[in-house]
Design an enzyme around this catalytic site. Structure first.
Site, PDB file in Angstrom:
ATOM      1  CG  HIS A  45      -0.335  -6.831   5.001  1.00  0.00           C
ATOM      2  ND1 HIS A  45      -0.374  -6.505   6.333  1.00  0.00           N
ATOM      3  CD2 HIS A  45      -0.036  -5.677   4.353  1.00  0.00           C
ATOM      4  CE1 HIS A  45      -0.108  -5.207   6.489  1.00  0.00           C
ATOM      5  NE2 HIS A  45       0.089  -4.689   5.302  1.00  0.00           N
ATOM      6  N   GLY A  98       0.798  -1.212   0.000  1.00  0.00           N
ATOM      7  CA  GLY A  98       0.000   0.000   0.000  1.00  0.00           C
ATOM      8  C   GLY A  98       0.833   1.265   0.000  1.00  0.00           C
ATOM      9  CD  GLN A 135      -6.815  -0.756   7.987  1.00  0.00           C
ATOM     10  OE1 GLN A 135      -7.631  -1.635   8.222  1.00  0.00           O
ATOM     11  NE2 GLN A 135      -5.533  -0.875   8.314  1.00  0.00           N
ATOM     12  CB  CYS A 188       2.305   0.930   9.253  1.00  0.00           C
ATOM     13  SG  CYS A 188       0.935  -0.188   8.944  1.00  0.00           S
ATOM     14  CB  SER A 216      -2.137  -3.424   1.284  1.00  0.00           C
ATOM     15  OG  SER A 216      -1.030  -4.157   1.750  1.00  0.00           O
TER      16      SER A 216
END
Length: 372
Positions: free
Chosen positions: A196, A77, A174, A319, A194
């Site tokens: 994951h 991302g 998200q 993150c 993203s």
């Protein structure tokens, strides 16, 4: 045996940080790991590798209502955000004050759009900024906030962008898998996602771009991804991303269960400790996310206490190289310091059970009582 099976005593409620890898993604990755195919090679092994990538591109595009040619695979991302921000070559960039660090750090010179006390983008302030901004202009906002779960007024943003002939980039990292996304009907020019966050592997993501958008690459070389992102593709990662997207598209019942678990947690905590608060609880939020304030104990101390109790939670975004710091999101909402300092993020996922939530509630109440 997966990671959580090896740690059955741990209650994992930090899905907004990363999700456990889905079995479908793991199988897809194992099928290609070790095979010597480079997708750019013209021989049969290369063509097989290319087919794996195109199948994943199809899986991802179907999941988000896009065409295959809209999907540019990236390393995650963060890279997708930076490609959108730097590659659009816009003279003015407007970002919300609650964006992920990937956006904030990429364009520190960008104008900041204010948010309300409940963390919702101020469309009137965006309109003022658009009137003043030199063209061409890019608006970059997240679909849903990673800390509070608050869903942003994307339709209002795209309508304003159309009025002022501005481009729109949306960080949907998200939102992916938690909200319905139809890229082609959204009015969005660029969308970051993203793997994951939906049970795919780390280290792979994508930027989804409008058909006729002129995007300058930030990584050049071999011309992969139709010249927009060079470098030999992460074959196993992309295969896992595609498989996770397809699996995630079939989990509507799981999402309903997650909402029920989140609501059960919040109602129980508020009933037992009236001084507790759920940040932005009156706004539309992601069904899995709860930013909860505990009186009398800082977020950093809470995270450690929960960890000792065998429960994985987070203090804001996860993150930032393991750092625990005051949340810029809650600061942008102009909340009191006590709320900012004492709020943790709890985010549920498809592997959580009612037993997990009961253990979480028990631990939350015990930690609260011990500190008060």
């Amino acid at each position: 045996m997966n990671f959580l099976e090896k740690n059955k005593k741990i209650v994992y409620v930090d899905y907004n940080a990363t999700a456990p890898i889905r079995p479908e993604a793991k199988v897809a990755m194992m099928d290609v790991l070790g095979n010597p195919g480079n997708p750019s090679s013209v021989h049969s092994m290369g063509r097989q590798a290319k087919n794996v990538i195109e199948r994943a591109r199809s899986q991802v595009s179907e999941f988000i209502g896009a065409r295959q040619e809209n999907v540019i695979f990236t390393s995650g991302g963060t890279e997708a955000d930076i490609l959108a921000l730097k590659g659009s070559s816009c003279l003015s960039i407007l970002i919300s004050s609650i964006e992920h660090d990937a956006v904030l750090e990429a364009v520190p010179e960008a104008s900041r759009i204010m948010v309300s006390h409940s963390g919702v983008l101020d469309l009137e302030h965006l309109k003022v900024l658009l009137k003043e901004a030199p063209k061409p202009t890019l608006i970059s906002v997240m679909w849903a906030n990673n800390e509070t779960g608050v869903i942003q007024p994307i339709e209002g943003v795209t309508n304003l962008a159309s009025d002022f002939d501005a481009l729109v980039h949306v960080d949907a990292v998200q939102a992916l898998g938690k909200l319905p996304i139809n890229f082609l009907n959204s009015g969005i020019d660029m969308l970051s996602i993203s793997a994951h966050k939906i049970g795919g592997p780390t280290g792979v993501g994508a930027l989804i771009i409008r058909d006729d958008l002129n995007l300058k690459p930030i990584i050049v070389g071999g011309g992969q991804e139709r010249g927009r992102r060079s470098g030999t593709e992460n074959l196993a990662g992309i295969a896992g991303f595609g498989a996770a997207a397809e699996a995630c598209s079939k989990q509507e019942d799981a999402n309903k269960k997650i909402v029920q678990l989140r609501d059960y947690f919040e109602k129980t905590i508020l009933a037992k400790v009236p001084r507790a608060k759920i940040i932005a609880h009156k706004e539309k939020r992601l069904g899995n996310t709860s930013a909860v304030f505990m009186p009398g104990l800082t977020a950093e101390t809470q995270v450690m206490a929960f960890d000792l109790a065998g429960i994985a939670v987070s203090a804001g975004a996860a993150c930032s190289s393991g750092k625990v710091r005051q949340s810029h999101v809650l600061k942008a909402m102009n909340l009191p310091d006590e709320l900012i300092n004492n709020t943790i993020r709890i985010s549920f996922g498809w592997q959580n059970s009612e037993e997990d939530v009961n253990r979480l509630i028990e631990a939350w109440l015990r930690i609260y009582q011990d500190s008060n």
